[in-house]
Write an enzyme that holds these catalytic residues in place. Structure first.
Site, short mmCIF file in Angstrom:
data_model
loop_
_atom_site.label_atom_id
_atom_site.label_comp_id
_atom_site.label_asym_id
_atom_site.label_seq_id
_atom_site.Cartn_x
_atom_site.Cartn_y
_atom_site.Cartn_z
N PRO A 1 0.83 -1.20 0.00
CA PRO A 1 0.00 0.00 0.00
C PRO A 1 0.87 1.26 0.00
CG PRO A 1 -0.70 -1.52 1.73
CD PRO A 1 0.58 -2.06 1.15
N GLU A 2 0.53 2.20 -0.85
CA GLU A 2 1.23 3.48 -0.89
C GLU A 2 0.24 4.56 -0.46
OE1 GLU A 2 3.38 3.90 -4.62
OE2 GLU A 2 3.54 1.73 -4.81
#
Ligand SMILES: [Zn+2]
Length: 283
Positions: free
Chosen positions: A13-14
């Site tokens: 996840p960014e």
């Protein structure tokens, strides 16, 4: 390994994925008191004892759910904060029920529950005392790229004098907070900059292009509620659709959407990196 499996590898996840989780979970948590907290994973809170952390959290009232870079921040009325990093496969779920891999459960004073699910158990929970949050994050994170304070000039100052490739410099969370492998490749494609350009070599026009491109890639990611990673899910169990919008990331040999040239994959900043050899050239 199959192509699909290798594509799933190391996708984390960014900023857009974490922001999407924040937006979905904040209404359930804000204003609520944690009536009962259960943490069933020693890795989640280490080196702290999960039982001790659960006891400390019990009774806290959530004031606000925030985000900084890839961290979720649960701010309590007491001034304390719970800093959550989802790492590879962490996610928060409303009403987890019998979901698998649930490592922690928060029961709220309105009867609702929020679960923390993590298949690979790299996620972390860190409870910070009042006054500890800002110095902790300040030492690890650069600017928030979506805030008005982030400017092309400021970006230039962060990159000035650096010989590291652009890709590596942008993956460094101290340059900017929240970018990872996907959104760096996307931003560099939009900016028409080669991932191996020395970070300090950009002229003013190129910096402006990069600044705009970073925002564009992140905003598009948020609008699509993130991209669906191997185990990333939104708190209601649904997934984002950003993967349909990828211009560069993961698209080896597919035609560039701008010029039709097949995209190429190289290693940069220690990571698989996709770019267009015609639009993104080295000077
Ligand atoms: Zn191209």
């Amino acid at each position: 390994m199959t192509i699909a499996a290798s594509r799933r590898r190391r996708r984390m996840p960014e900023l857009p994925e974490v922001e999407s989780v924040r937006r979905a979970i904040a209404p359930a948590l804000e204003g609520r008191r944690l009536e009962h907290v259960e943490i069933d994973d020693v890795r989640l809170t280490r080196p702290e004892d999960p039982l001790a952390v659960a006891a400390e959290l019990t009774g806290e009232r959530v004031e606000h759910v925030d985000r900084r870079g890839k961290y979720l921040i649960v701010r309590f009325a007491s001034g304390r904060a719970l800093l959550i990093h989802l790492r590879m496969t962490g996610s928060l779920l409303r009403e987890p029920g019998e979901a698998s891999h649930v490592r922690a459960v928060l029961r709220l004073d309105d009867g609702a529950t929020v679960g923390y699910r993590d298949v690979r158990r790299f996620g972390t929970w860190l409870l910070l005392e009042p006054g500890e949050l800002e110095p902790y994050l300040g030492a690890r994170l650069g600017e928030e790229p979506l805030l008005a304070a982030f400017t092309a000039k400021g970006l230039g100052e962060r990159l000035a004098g650096r010989r590291a490739p652009l890709k590596a410099a942008l993956l460094d969370q101290r340059t900017l907070a929240g970018l990872g492998n996907i959104y760096v490749d996307e931003a560099l494609w939009y900016a028409r900059l080669h991932p191996l350009r020395p970070a300090g070599s950009l002229d003013r026009g190129e910096l402006q292009r990069l600044h705009r491109a970073i925002r564009k890639a992140l905003e598009l990611g948020i609008a699509r509620q993130g991209s669906t990673l191997s185990d990333y899910r939104l708190p209601d169990g649904s997934s984002g659709t950003m993967q349909r919008e990828f211009r560069a990331y993961g698209r080896s040999d597919e035609p560039c959407d701008r010029c039709g040239t097949p995209l190429e994959k190289i290693r940069a900043g220690g990571r698989g990196t996709w770019f267009c050899p015609r639009c993104q050239t080295l000077p």
